[in-house]
Motif scaffolding. Structure first.
Motif, PDB file in Angstrom:
ATOM      1  N   UNK A  97       0.861  -1.178   0.000  1.00 50.59           N
ATOM      2  CA  UNK A  97       0.000   0.000   0.000  1.00 50.59           C
ATOM      3  C   UNK A  97       0.901   1.232   0.000  1.00 50.59           C
ATOM      4  N   UNK A  98       0.833   2.038  -1.053  1.00 48.28           N
ATOM      5  CA  UNK A  98       1.696   3.214  -1.191  1.00 48.28           C
ATOM      6  C   UNK A  98       0.957   4.463  -0.726  1.00 48.28           C
ATOM      7  N   UNK A  99       1.600   5.246   0.133  1.00 54.53           N
ATOM      8  CA  UNK A  99       1.011   6.493   0.589  1.00 54.53           C
ATOM      9  C   UNK A  99       1.033   7.541  -0.504  1.00 54.53           C
ATOM     10  N   UNK A 100      -0.114   8.206  -0.720  1.00 51.03           N
ATOM     11  CA  UNK A 100      -0.227   9.259  -1.739  1.00 51.03           C
ATOM     12  C   UNK A 100      -1.054  10.401  -1.176  1.00 51.03           C
ATOM     13  N   UNK A 101      -0.943  11.568  -1.833  1.00 47.30           N
ATOM     14  CA  UNK A 101      -1.741  12.723  -1.420  1.00 47.30           C
ATOM     15  C   UNK A 101      -2.643  13.230  -2.541  1.00 47.30           C
ATOM     16  N   UNK A 102      -2.509  12.686  -3.744  1.00 47.71           N
ATOM     17  CA  UNK A 102      -3.339  13.103  -4.868  1.00 47.71           C
ATOM     18  C   UNK A 102      -3.686  11.897  -5.729  1.00 47.71           C
ATOM     19  N   UNK A 103      -4.708  12.080  -6.571  1.00 48.80           N
ATOM     20  CA  UNK A 103      -5.077  11.031  -7.516  1.00 48.80           C
ATOM     21  C   UNK A 103      -3.970  10.802  -8.538  1.00 48.80           C
ATOM     22  N   UNK A 104      -3.268  11.870  -8.899  1.00 51.55           N
ATOM     23  CA  UNK A 104      -2.177  11.734  -9.865  1.00 51.55           C
ATOM     24  C   UNK A 104      -1.059  10.865  -9.285  1.00 51.55           C
ATOM     25  N   UNK A 105      -0.735  11.057  -8.002  1.00 51.47           N
ATOM     26  CA  UNK A 105       0.258  10.195  -7.361  1.00 51.47           C
ATOM     27  C   UNK A 105      -0.239   8.751  -7.312  1.00 51.47           C
ATOM     28  N   UNK A 106      -1.546   8.571  -7.093  1.00 53.49           N
ATOM     29  CA  UNK A 106      -2.115   7.225  -7.067  1.00 53.49           C
ATOM     30  C   UNK A 106      -1.938   6.543  -8.421  1.00 53.49           C
ATOM     31  N   UNK A 107      -2.176   7.280  -9.490  1.00 51.79           N
ATOM     32  CA  UNK A 107      -2.009   6.728 -10.838  1.00 51.79           C
ATOM     33  C   UNK A 107      -0.569   6.263 -11.050  1.00 51.79           C
ATOM     34  N   UNK A 108       0.392   7.091 -10.606  1.00 50.26           N
ATOM     35  CA  UNK A 108       1.800   6.710 -10.731  1.00 50.26           C
ATOM     36  C   UNK A 108       2.100   5.452  -9.925  1.00 50.26           C
ATOM     37  N   UNK A 109       1.560   5.383  -8.704  1.00 50.41           N
ATOM     38  CA  UNK A 109       1.800   4.213  -7.854  1.00 50.41           C
ATOM     39  C   UNK A 109       1.242   2.947  -8.481  1.00 50.41           C
ATOM     40  N   UNK A 110       0.074   3.037  -9.117  1.00 50.39           N
ATOM     41  CA  UNK A 110      -0.534   1.861  -9.744  1.00 50.39           C
ATOM     42  C   UNK A 110       0.200   1.436 -11.023  1.00 50.39           C
ATOM     43  N   UNK A 111       0.979   2.353 -11.624  1.00 48.58           N
ATOM     44  CA  UNK A 111       1.631   2.049 -12.888  1.00 48.58           C
ATOM     45  C   UNK A 111       3.120   1.755 -12.762  1.00 48.58           C
ATOM     46  N   UNK A 112       3.716   1.986 -11.592  1.00 42.28           N
ATOM     47  CA  UNK A 112       5.159   1.838 -11.429  1.00 42.28           C
ATOM     48  C   UNK A 112       5.616   0.421 -11.766  1.00 42.28           C
ATOM     49  N   UNK A 113       6.651   0.329 -12.575  1.00 41.98           N
ATOM     50  CA  UNK A 113       7.224  -0.945 -13.032  1.00 41.98           C
ATOM     51  C   UNK A 113       6.219  -1.793 -13.805  1.00 41.98           C
TER      52      UNK A 113
END
Length: 392
Positions: free
Chosen positions: A165-181
């Protein structure tokens, strides 16, 4: 992988009113979890139905099998260690992780779902998160001056051992977390008061879980009126965009794109919640990649909505209308020479996607190219199987 959205709502975000606003927005938006302090679990249960994880800051964990009150207080679905402990830097990390109080708590209570909360303050905390992942069902990592590298490292090293579970503060950060690697985190923990940000993050979760289909075109080789049949209209509980529809067909390997009735017509008002999908025997694609017969659909079922670019989403069936109507038989030939067919109602309001744009079924001619989803596979009870089946 099914993604999840957690919303942070413990006492570090403010008073109960502020926390309650986050929780109610999470409930309304369709978030999966809220992360709260243990004292707030009962309050959350009173607000609505959502999975609840609770910080433990000391003492034994005494979770029960049911979230209902057993006289000792309502219990969470999972406990999380690390707040006011080693995970957030309140207590220094031990030189030997085997002596960690947080990890000892997780090991002691391994019969219940536990989570570890770790702020990635430096590479040592990254290593601590890896150790926690071997004990924790959920490993929550919070970036400090976040760069993508620690998340990449953790996805690569512990992605299969735990739900990351990656900590985020925005939806854009969430998108990056879901797409990493190209694999992404299993979930995100959103720390935001903004209701729109919470809703957008849930939308990002949904988009990350959805298929992207490769539609192709097949040429019309025959079209004829074939008399009447029992035709199915699928009315959904949500509105279609102008370029959306469903995939339907007489043969499971080749499903034709049929537009929703979003276009205005001189004959009848638009029905932007409806797809006039074909005869009762035809298949319709579902969100899990399977198929159902149109005759099987009932209110409350899910169907897959597709746009002309292949983006997908799910919709709930609100009603199915079956009526006897005159039909066309439409036969298509794919680029590989395979022949697929379907029955569609003989009416100007039934639109399909062609290589030249939207067209009424009544205007189709031999040589026109229709959009369809083609997969060279057989189906058994809607599931793809490696089996020889002849459909004609």
């Amino acid at each position: 992988m099914t993604r999840a959205v957690w919303v942070k709502a413990d006492d570090t975000v403010g008073d109960w009113e502020r926390r309650r606003n986050r929780i109610t927005t999470a409930l309304e938006a369709g978030a999966d979890w809220v992360l709260v302090d243990e004292d707030d679990v009962e309050r959350v249960r009173e607000l609505g139905d959502i999975s609840v994880a609770a910080f433990r800051t000391g003492g034994d964990v005494t979770l029960i099998d049911s979230p209902e009150d057993d006289g000792d207080g309502v219990q969470p679905d999972a406990f999380v260690v690390g707040k006011e402990g080693e995970g957030d830097g309140t207590i220094d990390l031990p030189s030997d992780f085997s002596g960690s109080a947080d990890l000892s708590t997780l090991r002691r209570d391994a019969d219940v779902d536990g989570g570890a909360y770790v702020r990635i303050l430096d590479t040592e905390y990254e290593t601590f998160a890896e150790a926690a992942a071997t004990e924790a069902e959920y490993t929550i990592v919070i970036g400090e001056d976040w760069t993508i590298i620690p998340l990449e490292n953790l996805i690569a090293r512990i992605g299969e051992e735990t739900s990351l579970v990656a900590g985020v503060t925005t939806a854009e950060e969430a998108k990056t977390a879901f797409e990493t690697l190209e694999i992404g985190a299993d979930a995100v923990l959103l720390d935001s008061d903004d209701p729109d940000e919470i809703r957008r993050t849930v939308e990002v979760r949904d988009a990350a879980d959805r298929e992207r289909l490769d539609l192709e075109y097949a040429a019309v080789v025959d079209i004829e009126q074939v008399g009447s049949a029992d035709r199915v209209c699928v009315d959904t509980g949500s509105l279609f965009e102008h370029d959306e529809g469903m995939l339907v067909g007489s043969m499971s390997r080749g499903l034709v794109f049929v537009h929703a009735e979003t276009a205005e017509s001189p004959y009848v008002a638009s029905r932007p919640f409806r797809v006039n999908a074909g005869a009762v025997h035809a298949y319709v694609r579902t969100p899990d990649g399977g198929t159902k017969y149109l005759s099987e659909l009932r209110s409350g079922d899910e169907v897959q909505v597709v746009d002309t670019d292949g983006h997908t989403r799910e919709a709930i069936v609100g009603r199915v209308k079956i009526e006897k109507r005159p039909m066309f038989r439409v036969a298509l030939e794919t680029a590989d020479g395979d022949r697929v067919e379907t029955l569609l109602q003989n009416a100007e309001t039934i639109k399909v996607a062609t290589s030249d744009g939207r067209a009424a079924v009544t205007d189709l001619e031999v040589g026109d190219e229709l959009a369809l989803y083609y997969e060279d596979t057989a189906r058994h009870f809607g599931e793809a199987v490696e089996e020889s089946i002849i459909e004609q």
